[in-house]
Enzyme design. Structure first.
Site: not given
Ligand code: 13P
Length: 255
Positions: A13, A15, A99, A101, A171, A177, A217
């Site tokens: 992903n 982002k 997601h 976010e 997640e 992150g 992560s």
């Molecule tokens: P990270 O791997 O950067 O923690 O992000 C995970 C994520 O949100 C994948 O959708």
């Protein structure tokens, strides 16, 4: 059916990262690392404007391209949104919905996650539905309740046939992150809870066939242990999916 017969899916992903020209270079580099690795499916979910470049760069490789969201209406006055048909026509095969976010910053609710999932499935896309608890929920001991509720609401009205095109990504929001990763045991436990919720809704066979990913992560150092767990069938990877070597090592771990 057991883990060995489920599709392992390693999905990136990106982002809000990479311009179209950068996307082209990164997809090619990842496709090179993924060549011949038939033990898992490799998907890159990229920003909308990167899709044409990413699809072109992935052509003839074993990398599939996904989007990071989709709107639930077919067309109309929804400024800034993208429909499932638009994605399909561009060569997109997967889409992420729900997601954290999107839930946190853009007002996504369990209801809109469900609508987006249904729109993606109706258009023939494979849909990666994200669920996960925030830190306070984990600390309050309600992870299971939160994740079960999100899973049930996201799947409302989705038929058993459509479920075959659904992937659920667990997640934990506190692990995204942050460099904090769920332990393999925590990831396995919650992915197992998701599978049992699906078993309650659709029956044991459908649940055992469902791909459940872990995200948060995941990187080249911790992927092998996370992916070794019986209920963890793949990963949804943010930061490390922008690095061909790290992402390549995660693909290797999934073999
Ligand atoms: P990270 O791997 O950067 O923690 O992000 C995970 C994520 O949100 C994948 O959708």
């Amino acid at each position: 059916m057991n883990k060995a017969t489920r599709a392992a899916v390693i999905a990136g992903n990106w982002k809000m990262n990479k311009t179209p020209s950068e996307a082209s270079v990164l997809v090619s580099a990842i496709a090179e690392r993924a060549a011949g690795k038939d033990g898992c499916r490799v998907v890159l979910c990229v920003p909308y404007v990167d899709i044409p470049a990413a699809v072109e760069a992935a052509r003839g490789t074993n990398v599939k391209i996904g989007a990071e969201n989709v709107h639930f209406k077919e067309s109309g006055a929804y400024t800034g949104e993208i429909s499932a048909a638009m994605l399909v026509e561009c060569g997109v095969e997967y889409v992420i919905v729900g997601h954290s976010e999107r839930r946190q910053y853009f007002g996504e609710t369990n209801e809109t996650v469900n609508l987006r999932a249904k729109a993606g499935l109706a258009a023939g896309l494979k849909v990666i539905i994200c669920v996960g608890e925030v830190l306070e929920e984990r600390q309050s001991g309600i992870t299971s309740e939160i994740v079960s509720m999100q899973t049930k609401l996201a799947l409302a009205g989705i038929t058993p046939e459509e479920l075959e095109n659904v992937i659920i990504a667990y997640e934990p929001v506190w692990a995204i992150g942050t460099g904090l990763t769920a332990t393999p045991e925590q990831a396995d436990e919650v992915c197992g809870i998701i599978r049992s919720v699906v078993a309650g809704l659709y029956g044991e066979d459908k649940a055992m066939a469902l791909t459940v990913q872990y995200g948060g992560s995941m990187n080249d150092k911790n992927a092998a242990e996370l992916l070794s767990k019986v209920n963890v069938d793949g990963g949804l990877i943010g930061g490390a999916s922008l690095k061909p070597d790290a992402f390549g090592s995660i693909i290797d771990a999934a073999q």
